[in-house]
Scaffold this active site. Structure first.
Site, PDB file in Angstrom:
ATOM      1  N   LYS A  56       7.688  11.025  83.607  1.00 23.81           N
ATOM      2  CA  LYS A  56       6.635  11.799  84.206  1.00 23.81           C
ATOM      3  C   LYS A  56       6.695  13.123  84.986  1.00 23.81           C
ATOM      4  CE  LYS A  56       3.656  10.062  82.728  1.00 23.81           C
ATOM      5  NZ  LYS A  56       3.686   9.941  81.229  1.00 23.81           N
ATOM      6  N   HIS A 117      15.387   9.239  79.801  1.00 21.18           N
ATOM      7  CA  HIS A 117      15.025   9.418  81.339  1.00 21.18           C
ATOM      8  C   HIS A 117      16.208   8.733  81.959  1.00 21.18           C
ATOM      9  CE1 HIS A 117      11.007  10.612  80.831  1.00 21.18           C
ATOM     10  NE2 HIS A 117      10.413   9.376  80.243  1.00 21.18           N
ATOM     11  N   SER A 147       1.403  10.468  88.669  1.00 15.75           N
ATOM     12  CA  SER A 147       1.367  10.428  87.323  1.00 15.75           C
ATOM     13  C   SER A 147       2.134   9.101  86.990  1.00 15.75           C
ATOM     14  CB  SER A 147       2.311  11.687  86.856  1.00 15.75           C
ATOM     15  OG  SER A 147       2.410  11.834  85.409  1.00 15.75           O
TER      16      SER A 147
HETATM   17  N1  LIG Z   1       1.808  21.776  79.268  1.00 15.38           N
HETATM   18  C1  LIG Z   1       1.750  20.918  80.147  1.00 15.38           C
HETATM   19  N2  LIG Z   1       1.527  21.787  81.390  1.00 15.38           N
HETATM   20  C2  LIG Z   1       1.333  21.101  82.683  1.00 15.38           C
HETATM   21  N3  LIG Z   1       1.614  19.629  82.848  1.00 15.38           N
HETATM   22  C3  LIG Z   1       1.927  19.087  81.459  1.00 15.38           C
HETATM   23  C4  LIG Z   1       1.977  19.603  80.341  1.00 15.38           C
HETATM   24  N4  LIG Z   1       2.162  18.703  79.563  1.00 15.38           N
HETATM   25  C5  LIG Z   1       2.251  17.693  79.900  1.00 15.38           C
HETATM   26  N5  LIG Z   1       2.022  17.847  81.400  1.00 15.38           N
HETATM   27  C6  LIG Z   1       2.239  16.479  82.521  1.00 15.38           C
HETATM   28  O1  LIG Z   1       3.317  15.896  82.498  1.00 15.38           O
HETATM   29  C7  LIG Z   1       3.119  14.808  82.872  1.00 15.38           C
HETATM   30  C8  LIG Z   1       3.706  13.868  81.863  1.00 15.38           C
HETATM   31  O2  LIG Z   1       5.137  13.835  82.171  1.00 15.38           O
HETATM   32  P1  LIG Z   1       6.216  13.386  80.886  1.00 15.38           P
HETATM   33  O3  LIG Z   1       5.959  14.077  79.733  1.00 15.38           O
HETATM   34  O4  LIG Z   1       7.463  13.512  81.554  1.00 15.38           O
HETATM   35  O5  LIG Z   1       5.903  11.823  80.651  1.00 15.38           O
HETATM   36  S1  LIG Z   1       6.815  11.014  79.912  1.00 15.38           S
HETATM   37  O6  LIG Z   1       7.609  10.371  81.048  1.00 15.38           O
HETATM   38  O7  LIG Z   1       7.632  11.600  78.998  1.00 15.38           O
HETATM   39  O8  LIG Z   1       6.182   9.807  79.482  1.00 15.38           O
HETATM   40  C9  LIG Z   1       1.718  14.437  82.743  1.00 15.38           C
HETATM   41  O9  LIG Z   1       1.361  14.665  84.371  1.00 15.38           O
HETATM   42  P2  LIG Z   1      -0.022  14.358  85.019  1.00 15.38           P
HETATM   43  O10 LIG Z   1      -1.034  15.021  84.390  1.00 15.38           O
HETATM   44  O11 LIG Z   1       0.230  14.752  86.512  1.00 15.38           O
HETATM   45  O12 LIG Z   1      -0.145  12.804  84.932  1.00 15.38           O
HETATM   46  C10 LIG Z   1       1.238  15.668  82.122  1.00 15.38           C
HETATM   47  O13 LIG Z   1      -0.143  15.817  82.219  1.00 15.38           O
END
Ligand SMILES: Nc1ncnc2c1ncn2[C@@H]1O[C@H](COP(=O)(O)OS(=O)(=O)O)[C@@H](OP(=O)(O)O)[C@H]1O
Length: 304
Positions: A56, A117, A147
């Site tokens: 996340k 991860h 998140s």
């Molecule tokens: N383009 C873009 N811009 C800003 N934020 C973004 C973007 N893409 C993914 N996210 C946010 O990243 C969070 C998901 O994290 P991960 O992709 O690391 O998740 S995972 O562990 O691979 O499942 C999750 O954060 P939260 O919204 O705070 O829950 C996603 O919304």
């Protein structure tokens, strides 16, 4: 494993992974721990690119940016498959006949882009030996926790998070999948000076995505005309990715990810933790944070 097969309910049941086990003190799903020898012995290649992060922290975002760079801004090419099929998640293990990350990686032609991860100390040693390039993305712990909590509530592929209060404790004590956030970010921070690692921050990406994409370009030794860079910027913005079925995990059946509970692309903004932590929880968290991060040069911004 195709999406059609995934719709077969018996097979879908195989994705559900509520049981956990520790591997060298780090919590994993039971099936990952049962297959740990295979994961540990994964054979990396010198031209592999690994996108590493604590869960996340902006992994999917970084994956989309990297894919757009590798495909010179061709949106259609980046929509060839789901994020999780474009970039094998090396340690993610599923019972046969489902494809585990290792199966997907072994079938993929080089140069491969992979996801993990794993904390640095549990990364298959072949990555260090082969000197593969690694992009690590870190996010401040409070937003990461929020998140992760919402994600754990909506997916059946991970253990239940319990109540909000219980989850804060689980996160602080590292009793969540992939273990302690504190050890993860510090471990990779220490590794970055000894290996080919680009260490990015989610908050920096939010603050100035163009600047951070340029860092990735430099790291990948690529150059791009301004208009392609702007296209990448647009295609990887939160609002556009939220609508992109190949990036927002909506192709997965509801039984595995119920996005009516919480969408995968949830809010995507630094500082959302303020909507969840009470004043007392925040003070307690900060005290604990100071202890766990003492002595490290690594710092985080909890808002921008
Ligand atoms: N383009 C873009 N811009 C800003 N934020 C973004 C973007 N893409 C993914 N996210 C946010 O990243 C969070 C998901 O994290 P991960 O992709 O690391 O998740 S995972 O562990 O691979 O499942 C999750 O954060 P939260 O919204 O705070 O829950 C996603 O919304």
């Amino acid at each position: 494993m195709s999406l059609d097969e995934m719709k077969d309910l018996q097979l879908v049941g195989k994705y559900i992974q509520p049981e956990t086990r520790e591997v060298n003190g780090v919590l994993m799903t039971k099936i990952m721990s049962d297959n740990w020898d295979k994961i540990w012995n994964f054979q990396a290649k010198p031209d592999d690119l690994l996108i590493a992060s604590y869960a996340k922290s902006g992994t999917t975002w970084t994956q989309e940016i990297v894919d757009m760079i590798q495909n010179d801004g061709d949106v259609q090419k980046c929509q060839r498959a789901n994020t999780f099929d474009r970039h094998p998640f090396i340690e993610w293990t599923l019972p046969p006949p489902l494809n585990s990350g290792l199966d997907l990686a072994s079938k993929m032609p080089s140069p491969r882009t992979l996801k993990t991860h794993l904390p640095a100390q549990l990364l298959p040693p072949s990555f260090w030996k082969e000197n593969s390039k690694i992009i690590y993305v870190a996010r401040n712990p409070k937003d990461c926790l929020v998140s992760y909590y919402h994600f754990s509530r909506m997916t059946k592929m991970m253990p239940d998070p319990g109540s909000w209060e219980e989850y804060i404790e689980s996160f602080k004590t590292g009793k969540v999948l992939w273990g302690s956030w504190y050890n993860h970010v510090k471990g990779w921070w220490d590794a970055k000076d000894k290996h080919r690692i680009l260490y990015l921050f989610y908050e920096d990406m939010k603050e100035d995505p163009k600047r951070e994409i340029q860092k990735i370009l430099k790291f990948l030794e690529k150059e791009m005309p301004e208009e392609v860079l702007n296209k990448i910027l647009y295609h990887t913005s939160f609002d556009v990715m939220k609508q992109n079925p190949m990036a927002n995990y909506t192709t997965l059946p509801t039984i595995l990810m119920d996005q009516s509970i919480s969408p995968f692309m949830r809010k995507g903004m630094p500082g959302d933790w303020k909507n969840y932590f009470t004043v007392a929880q925040n003070e307690e968290f900060d005290k604990d944070y100071q202890k766990k991060m003492a002595g490290s040069t690594l710092t985080f911004r909890t808002e921008i």
